[in-house]
Scaffold this motif. Structure first.
Motif, PDB file in Angstrom:
ATOM      1  N   ARG A 119       1.374  -0.520  12.288  1.00 49.66           N
ATOM      2  CA  ARG A 119       2.744  -0.528  11.736  1.00 49.66           C
ATOM      3  C   ARG A 119       3.209  -1.942  11.441  1.00 49.66           C
ATOM      4  O   ARG A 119       3.916  -2.183  10.446  1.00 49.66           O
ATOM      5  CB  ARG A 119       3.682   0.150  12.730  1.00 49.66           C
ATOM      6  N   ARG A 120       2.821  -2.888  12.297  1.00 51.50           N
ATOM      7  CA  ARG A 120       3.214  -4.272  12.051  1.00 51.50           C
ATOM      8  C   ARG A 120       2.546  -4.814  10.785  1.00 51.50           C
ATOM      9  O   ARG A 120       3.172  -5.514   9.989  1.00 51.50           O
ATOM     10  CB  ARG A 120       2.826  -5.124  13.261  1.00 51.50           C
ATOM     11  N   LEU A 121       1.280  -4.457  10.560  1.00 46.94           N
ATOM     12  CA  LEU A 121       0.589  -4.906   9.354  1.00 46.94           C
ATOM     13  C   LEU A 121       1.210  -4.290   8.109  1.00 46.94           C
ATOM     14  O   LEU A 121       1.303  -4.945   7.054  1.00 46.94           O
ATOM     15  CB  LEU A 121      -0.893  -4.547   9.442  1.00 46.94           C
ATOM     16  N   VAL A 122       1.656  -3.044   8.200  1.00 42.26           N
ATOM     17  CA  VAL A 122       2.324  -2.411   7.063  1.00 42.26           C
ATOM     18  C   VAL A 122       3.618  -3.135   6.739  1.00 42.26           C
ATOM     19  O   VAL A 122       3.956  -3.360   5.563  1.00 42.26           O
ATOM     20  CB  VAL A 122       2.578  -0.915   7.360  1.00 42.26           C
ATOM     21  N   LEU A 123       4.376  -3.522   7.766  1.00 38.16           N
ATOM     22  CA  LEU A 123       5.626  -4.249   7.529  1.00 38.16           C
ATOM     23  C   LEU A 123       5.354  -5.598   6.863  1.00 38.16           C
ATOM     24  O   LEU A 123       6.115  -6.032   5.996  1.00 38.16           O
ATOM     25  CB  LEU A 123       6.362  -4.442   8.861  1.00 38.16           C
ATOM     26  N   ILE A 124       4.266  -6.273   7.268  1.00 39.79           N
ATOM     27  CA  ILE A 124       3.937  -7.554   6.627  1.00 39.79           C
ATOM     28  C   ILE A 124       3.645  -7.347   5.144  1.00 39.79           C
ATOM     29  O   ILE A 124       4.059  -8.136   4.292  1.00 39.79           O
ATOM     30  CB  ILE A 124       2.742  -8.204   7.344  1.00 39.79           C
ATOM     31  N   SER A 125       2.940  -6.247   4.819  1.00 41.09           N
ATOM     32  CA  SER A 125       2.618  -5.991   3.413  1.00 41.09           C
ATOM     33  C   SER A 125       3.852  -5.662   2.589  1.00 41.09           C
ATOM     34  O   SER A 125       3.815  -5.741   1.358  1.00 41.09           O
ATOM     35  CB  SER A 125       1.611  -4.846   3.319  1.00 41.09           C
ATOM     36  N   LYS A 126       4.942  -5.282   3.220  1.00 40.40           N
ATOM     37  CA  LYS A 126       6.165  -4.933   2.499  1.00 40.40           C
ATOM     38  C   LYS A 126       7.125  -6.109   2.339  1.00 40.40           C
ATOM     39  O   LYS A 126       8.151  -5.967   1.681  1.00 40.40           O
ATOM     40  CB  LYS A 126       6.889  -3.792   3.225  1.00 40.40           C
ATOM     41  N   GLU A 127       6.796  -7.232   2.965  1.00 38.35           N
ATOM     42  CA  GLU A 127       7.679  -8.387   2.869  1.00 38.35           C
ATOM     43  C   GLU A 127       7.538  -9.012   1.477  1.00 38.35           C
ATOM     44  O   GLU A 127       6.579  -9.697   1.180  1.00 38.35           O
ATOM     45  CB  GLU A 127       7.327  -9.414   3.953  1.00 38.35           C
ATOM     46  N   ALA A 128       8.517  -8.746   0.617  1.00 38.11           N
ATOM     47  CA  ALA A 128       8.439  -9.208  -0.766  1.00 38.11           C
ATOM     48  C   ALA A 128       8.495 -10.729  -0.867  1.00 38.11           C
ATOM     49  O   ALA A 128       7.984 -11.309  -1.830  1.00 38.11           O
ATOM     50  CB  ALA A 128       9.561  -8.586  -1.593  1.00 38.11           C
ATOM     51  N   GLN A 129       9.142 -11.384   0.127  1.00 35.24           N
ATOM     52  CA  GLN A 129       9.255 -12.838   0.051  1.00 35.24           C
ATOM     53  C   GLN A 129       7.974 -13.540   0.483  1.00 35.24           C
ATOM     54  O   GLN A 129       7.830 -14.753   0.294  1.00 35.24           O
ATOM     55  CB  GLN A 129      10.421 -13.329   0.920  1.00 35.24           C
ATOM     56  N   SER A 130       7.032 -12.820   1.068  1.00 37.16           N
ATOM     57  CA  SER A 130       5.772 -13.421   1.499  1.00 37.16           C
ATOM     58  C   SER A 130       4.850 -13.626   0.301  1.00 37.16           C
ATOM     59  O   SER A 130       5.006 -12.993  -0.743  1.00 37.16           O
ATOM     60  CB  SER A 130       5.083 -12.532   2.543  1.00 37.16           C
ATOM     61  N   PHE A 131       3.888 -14.502   0.494  1.00 34.45           N
ATOM     62  CA  PHE A 131       2.904 -14.728  -0.552  1.00 34.45           C
ATOM     63  C   PHE A 131       2.052 -13.479  -0.743  1.00 34.45           C
ATOM     64  O   PHE A 131       1.755 -12.747   0.206  1.00 34.45           O
ATOM     65  CB  PHE A 131       2.011 -15.919  -0.200  1.00 34.45           C
ATOM     66  N   ARG A 138       0.108 -10.590   1.875  1.00 30.47           N
ATOM     67  CA  ARG A 138       0.350  -9.142   1.850  1.00 30.47           C
ATOM     68  C   ARG A 138      -0.958  -8.373   1.623  1.00 30.47           C
ATOM     69  O   ARG A 138      -1.210  -7.342   2.253  1.00 30.47           O
ATOM     70  CB  ARG A 138       1.361  -8.823   0.754  1.00 30.47           C
ATOM     71  N   LEU A 139      -1.796  -8.904   0.714  1.00 36.79           N
ATOM     72  CA  LEU A 139      -3.102  -8.270   0.510  1.00 36.79           C
ATOM     73  C   LEU A 139      -3.967  -8.378   1.761  1.00 36.79           C
ATOM     74  O   LEU A 139      -4.684  -7.433   2.122  1.00 36.79           O
ATOM     75  CB  LEU A 139      -3.819  -8.922  -0.670  1.00 36.79           C
ATOM     76  N   LEU A 140      -3.887  -9.524   2.439  1.00 36.97           N
ATOM     77  CA  LEU A 140      -4.680  -9.724   3.649  1.00 36.97           C
ATOM     78  C   LEU A 140      -4.280  -8.738   4.735  1.00 36.97           C
ATOM     79  O   LEU A 140      -5.139  -8.200   5.456  1.00 36.97           O
ATOM     80  CB  LEU A 140      -4.514 -11.167   4.138  1.00 36.97           C
ATOM     81  N   ALA A 141      -2.988  -8.452   4.845  1.00 37.62           N
ATOM     82  CA  ALA A 141      -2.531  -7.496   5.850  1.00 37.62           C
ATOM     83  C   ALA A 141      -3.111  -6.108   5.591  1.00 37.62           C
ATOM     84  O   ALA A 141      -3.517  -5.403   6.522  1.00 37.62           O
ATOM     85  CB  ALA A 141      -1.000  -7.453   5.857  1.00 37.62           C
ATOM     86  N   LEU A 142      -3.157  -5.697   4.326  1.00 38.29           N
ATOM     87  CA  LEU A 142      -3.718  -4.382   4.012  1.00 38.29           C
ATOM     88  C   LEU A 142      -5.225  -4.350   4.246  1.00 38.29           C
ATOM     89  O   LEU A 142      -5.777  -3.336   4.699  1.00 38.29           O
ATOM     90  CB  LEU A 142      -3.394  -4.022   2.557  1.00 38.29           C
ATOM     91  N   HIS A 143      -5.904  -5.447   3.938  1.00 41.01           N
ATOM     92  CA  HIS A 143      -7.340  -5.497   4.229  1.00 41.01           C
ATOM     93  C   HIS A 143      -7.589  -5.418   5.738  1.00 41.01           C
ATOM     94  O   HIS A 143      -8.531  -4.755   6.189  1.00 41.01           O
ATOM     95  CB  HIS A 143      -7.950  -6.778   3.654  1.00 41.01           C
TER      96      HIS A 143
END
Length: 1110
Positions: free
Chosen positions: A321-333, A337-342
């Motif tokens: 769930r934490r990795l999913v939230l990182i992928s949803k952070e639009a202000q992040s590079f 976000r791709l790395l979190a999903l991988h």
């Protein structure tokens, strides 16, 4: 004598020359004191290139002849002077000090192996003096760099600082500035080496002084730091002290940056494992970092999870769930976000792999599905990755019963592809379209493996809800947006290209045949569906009746709508229809489609407005009626590659070579071949009196009539539709290259083979656009003096013919060559002067030699003086035997101009044998391995089950491409092994690429003729599988007459002991190959033959018999 110092400009030139290398660097080697000059220049206050010179010493100091211990001592002295000098922010700066520290440490680490390790003591001691000033503010930056230098020294020489670990611990406790991280990492690395190398030292004992520093005795011994470790493998360190140090380290992560934390954890985890610490200690201390927004800290938690898998039982969902939230952070590079999903995909695979452990519960991806839906403004790469996760969620839903989940699977699919629905109005070659169809494939195939042979998984796919939904979607898509038909065809091709999922592709084609064909609108836009029609026509499991009825209606539509403005459209669409008809003829039995196809072709012959289409339809109709099915398919296959067609009965040389003037005495010219001889230096093994030729199927006289096997790269669809010079055969339906490539499924073996073949074919010249590969035939020209004098009236006394000055001569001789065989344009050969042969008994009376035998290299220099060497150069368009017609134009001494024809020069198949070309970038020492790899690739490509048949390979010149269409044969030679080996060494030695089998290898090596090849021992070499060489321990050689025949019923015993195997690679110009795999036994040999030019097999049988059985 002191050396003159160099100016800054000289140093710039020197640095540039050293970086360039070669002769420019060599010119400075005569200066023996450059290192001393460099150190002196660095110490000069106003020298502007100090940092550049320091970096230069780091890179090239060991290349100088005066690099020795004395230089290292001077280097340390220079380091001390620079570091201890006060900063003036002009000549002495912090960056200069830092660079000097780093470069000096690097020089010592990279060159210390040349000297005694004791020399490092002075450097370590100076660095320890620098760091032994905790909390001293002005030089904190320099102290941090010194700690990093000590850490690198400890990394290159483990346990170097183990004796002073207590002092380092004290410094870590006392330091309060930002360089605490450097002290902590240095101390942690020392503890890590003590634990890993099992060194027995006390880290609380400070009795050993910090300075002066001495290298530990363990490093002075031959076995390094392992001398203090226990040889029986038991732990030798002090657990109590190490646990105290570990407790201290675990309390201080707050002083570390994110990057420092990654290095810290890489050292802490091995220590914790070695000390058998409870993983819960690390989990409590570091698991909270997963809630940070720094991807480096998340990476630390994932590494901890990977190392202590069981300690995080039940918390996988929290991490996910934490990795999913990182992928949803639009202000992040985007990369984070791709790395979190991988990471999430990898985490799921890790958890799924532990399903066998009952204590582990798989992640509930089906409950997280809503979190993976792509947002409207997500980048396309992020959408593609989220769709992959949705497909993973759908696999979790499939595992549950339909009553439990209802229509959840279909809902996940339909809602997921909404984010990429832009493909409906974007161009077919757009990236959004590629992503959408990639998602379709992911949702359809799901977790089904491409290599699993269980057919039940394919049946499950075809019965799934997602398959039925995708069928309807693709049908509606083709009816509403016909521009996507080529993309859908590429999607189906991807399924058909996979052996596991081929059934799914065929089911889709059956659905399109049943539901799409009745609904299509009859207009000119129907031509966009022809790629799909071509795939339906290729599949013999689909009845052709519906497609033929549709094509009949379409041809009626074209006839009715024809007008002066639609002439080009009528021709283009009609040609496409005939192309589909040709595909049906190639893949269906004639009886299955005879009635409807004959109606279609007859209607086209009678009523179609375009003359070319009518003529082509008439040809197809006659072939359908008159030619049996198998022969019909063989004839139509030649249309794909217009291979070797027999040349015109009229030789092209009639038009290319000017005919000689008729001699005044026809009888003299007719008889001249009886005493003027053009003989081959190397006689042929087989005097071929026939050659294989094939009748042409085309009517385009501009195309060559022989087996060409090379074609230009296909032009775009629009250009080909308006080209008015089309051939009689219909080109295959175009596909979108941009969409085809990403969807191709190819295993690593086929990919490696294709890479080898592409590299190889790129070195073969395309003879249509550049000079081709030459074949040279060595001959000798001679003429007999006595008959020449009689015929042409040259005044020479018969009794004086034995004298050289009395022999007749011919001048300015021109030999013209021509041939009806496809040998290209044959250049003429010029001979300035040739002396006639005296009567044979005058110069060689001691031996009677028949006149039809040419003595070559017999040591008789006098005989050689009466013969002129002649070289015939061929540029074959097809490797086939033939005859070279020879005409001579020469001048006699009395002024007569002689015009005549000589006997033909026979050209055999062995004349076409050349070594395969080698790309220019292949080093000479790896050529044997390159030939072996090339043989394996060509053997695989020429096999009957090859997957490379549809691949094309660009040739040298960039315009032409070639394809491989392989054929194989077998030949049993009942000849002793010694005779076969002797004949192979004499005639085929240059073409042998490998010898396999210890007995055969020993015999061939002892002969010493075959060299620079790959020698393989079957018992220890597994590469034999790539060339289908049977094991040499499985009994006698045999020929199997039928594929399904039991070997025991069809074995012809031909030997008692198998010796090994020859692998022979022969290049046949212009671009074909002949491969021999000779399985050698005591009394017989089985030759397996593969080639990409099947007509040459007609000559190989006679050649092998002449070679080995004569």
């Amino acid at each position: 004598m002191s050396q003159k110092p160099l100016s800054p400009q000289d140093w710039e030139s020197l640095i540039e020359d050293f970086q360039h290398g070669g002769s420019r660097r060599h010119k400075w080697s005569s200066n023996p004191s450059l290192l001393d000059l460099a150190l002196s220049s660095i110490l000069k206050k106003d020298f502007p290139l100090k940092i550049q010179l320091i970096i230069f010493l780091e890179e090239f100091s060991d290349n100088f002849p005066d690099f020795d211990e004395h230089f290292l001592e001077r280097l340390i002295d220079t380091l001390k002077i620079i570091v201890q000098s006060p900063n003036d922010n002009l000549h002495i700066t912090l960056s200069l000090k830092d660079q000097m520290l780093v470069s000096t440490t690097s020089i010592f680490i990279s060159t210390i192996h040349q000297f005694n390790i004791v020399i490092i003591e002075s450097l370590v001691e100076f660095l320890l003096i620098l760091i032994n000033r905790p909390n001293h503010g002005p030089d904190r930056q320099t102290r941090g760099v010194a700690c990093e230098c000590l850490r690198e020294l400890e990394r290159s020489h483990p346990c170097l600082l183990s004796d002073i670990a207590g002092h380092l611990w004290s410094l870590c406790q006392n330091e309060r500035t930002h360089v605490t991280q450097s002290y902590m990492l240095l101390f942690t690395w020392v503890i890590h080496n003590i634990v890993v190398h099992n060194v027995n030292v006390s880290i609380l004992n400070t009795s050993v002084p910090l300075v002066p520093f001495n290298v530990p005795q363990s490093l002075l011994s031959s076995d390094g730091c392992s001398s203090n470790s226990n040889s029986n493998g038991t732990s030798n360190y002090n657990y109590k002290e190490l646990r105290r140090a570990m407790a201290f380290l675990l309390e201080s992560p707050q002083v570390l940056t994110a990057c420092g934390m990654v290095e810290f954890m890489a050292m802490i985890i091995p220590i914790a494992v070695a000390l058998e610490l409870q993983a819960s200690m690390l989990k409590v201390q570091f698991f909270g970092m997963v809630y940070s927004y720094d991807p480096m800290l998340c990476h630390v938690v994932l590494k901890l999870y990977l190392s202590f898998f069981d300690a995080f039982d039940g918390q996988e969902g929290e991490i996910a769930r934490r990795l999913v939230l990182i992928s949803k952070e639009a202000q992040s590079f985007l990369v984070f976000r791709l790395l979190a999903l991988h990471w999430l995909l990898g985490l799921n695979q890790l958890v799924m792999s532990s399903k066998g452990d009952k204590k582990k519960k798989p992640m509930a991806f089906d409950l997280m599905g809503l979190s993976f839906y792509p947002d409207v403004f997500d980048p396309l790469a992020l959408k593609a990755l989220k769709l992959d996760l949705l497909a993973l969620c759908m696999e979790s839903l499939k595992s549950k019963s339909d009553s439990e989940m209802g229509d959840s699977v279909e809902k996940v699919f339909e809602d997921g592809i909404v984010s990429v629905s832009a493909y409906k109005w974007l161009p077919p070659r757009s990236t959004e379209t590629a992503v959408a169809f990639r998602a379709f494939h992911k949702f359809l195939i799901g977790g089904s493996s491409h290599f699993d042979t269980d057919p039940s998984t394919t049946t499950t796919i075809m019965e799934s809800t997602i398959f039925h939904s995708l069928q309807g979607m693709l049908l509606d898509m083709m009816l509403e947006c016909q521009k996507l038909v080529p993309v859908i065809v590429a999607f189906v091709d991807r399924l058909l290209g996979c052996q596991k999922h081929r059934w799914v592709g065929e089911r889709l084609l059956q659905t399109f045949d049943e539901n799409l064909l009745p609904k299509v609108v009859m207009d000119y836009k129907l031509a966009s569906c022809f790629p799909l029609f071509d795939r339906i026509a290729e599949n013999d499991t689909i009845p052709p009746s519906r497609l033929l009825e549709l094509l009949i209606k379409f041809m009626v539509f074209l006839v009715e709508k024809h007008s002066p403005d639609t002439g080009l459209k009528s021709w283009s669409k009609g040609s496409k229809v005939l192309g589909v008809c040709r595909t049906m003829l190639m893949h269906h039995h004639s009886s299955r489609l005879f009635l409807r196809l004959s109606r279609l072709l007859a209607f086209t012959c009678l009523y179609f407005p375009d003359l070319e289409v009518r003529d082509n339809a008439r040809i197809y109709l006659r072939m359908l009626i008159c030619v049996p099915g198998k022969k019909l398919r063989d004839m139509l296959n030649l249309g794909d590659q217009p291979l070797g067609i027999s040349p015109s009965p009229l030789s092209s040389s009639i038009f290319n070579i000017q005919s000689p003037r008729t001699s005044q005495n026809i009888k003299k010219s007719r008889n001249i071949s009886s005493y003027v001889h053009l003989d081959r230096v190397v006689p042929l093994l087989v005097k071929q009196s026939w050659s294989l030729s094939l009748s042409t199927l085309g009517v385009d006289s501009n195309k060559p009539g022989y087996l060409e096997g090379i074609r230009d790269s296909e032009s775009p669809v629009e250009e080909r539709e308006i080209d008015g010079s089309a051939e009689i055969h219909i080109p295959e339906t175009e596909t979108i290259n941009q969409s085809q490539e990403p969807l191709r499924v190819m295993d690593s073996k086929i990919s490696e083979i294709l890479g080898t073949l592409r590299r190889y074919f790129s070195s073969i010249p395309d003879y249509r656009h550049m000079p081709g590969i030459k074949v040279r035939i060595s001959c000798t020209l001679r003429f007999e003096s006595a008959p020449f004098n009689r015929e042409w009236g040259v005044d020479s006394p018969a009794s004086g013919l034995g004298r050289v000055d009395a022999l007749p001569a011919i001048y300015a001789t021109v030999l013209n060559f021509s041939s009806s065989a496809p040998y290209g344009s044959l250049p003429s050969y010029h001979i300035p002067f040739l002396l006639g042969e005296p009567p044979r008994n005058d110069y060689d009376s001691h031996q009677q030699v028949p006149s039809d035998i040419v003595l070559v290299e017999n040591g008789n220099g006098e005989e050689e003086s009466f013969r002129a060497p002649v070289m015939i150069e061929l540029e074959p368009r097809e490797p086939t035997p033939g005859l070279i017609d020879v005409s001579i134009v020469t001048n006699a001494e009395n002024g007569h101009i002689v015009h005549a024809r000589l006997h033909n020069i026979p050209i055999g198949i062995e004349d076409m044998f050349l070594m395969a070309t080698v790309p220019s970038d292949i080093p000479k020492e790896v050529i044997p391995g390159y030939y072996s790899d090339l043989f394996s690739a060509l053997w695989e490509a020429c096999g009957s089950s090859s997957n490379t048949g549809r691949e094309t390979f660009p040739l040298k010149g960039g315009k032409g491409v070639a394809a491989i269409s392989g054929t194989q044969s077998v030949k049993l030679l009942e000849v002793p092994a010694t005779s076969l080996i002797r004949a192979t060494e004499r005639y085929l030695a240059p073409f042998v690429v490998s010898v396999i089998g210890e007995p055969l290898v020993n015999v061939v090596k002892d002969g010493g003729i075959i060299r620079d090849i790959i020698w393989k021992d079957v018992a220890s070499d597994s590469s034999l599988d790539t060339t289908s060489v049977a094991s040499f321990d499985r009994g006698p050689l045999h020929l199997t007459y039928f594929d399904d025949e039991d070997e025991r019923d069809s074995v012809i015993s031909t030997s008692k002991r198998k010796m090994g195997c020859f692998l022979i690679l022969i290049f046949l110009p212009p671009r074909f190959h002949l491969l021999f795999q000779m399985e050698v036994c005591d009394v017989s040999t089985l030759v397996r033959i593969r080639t990409d030019h099947w007509p040459c097999l007609a000559y190989i049988d006679d050649y092998l018999e002449a070679l080995f059985l004569a």
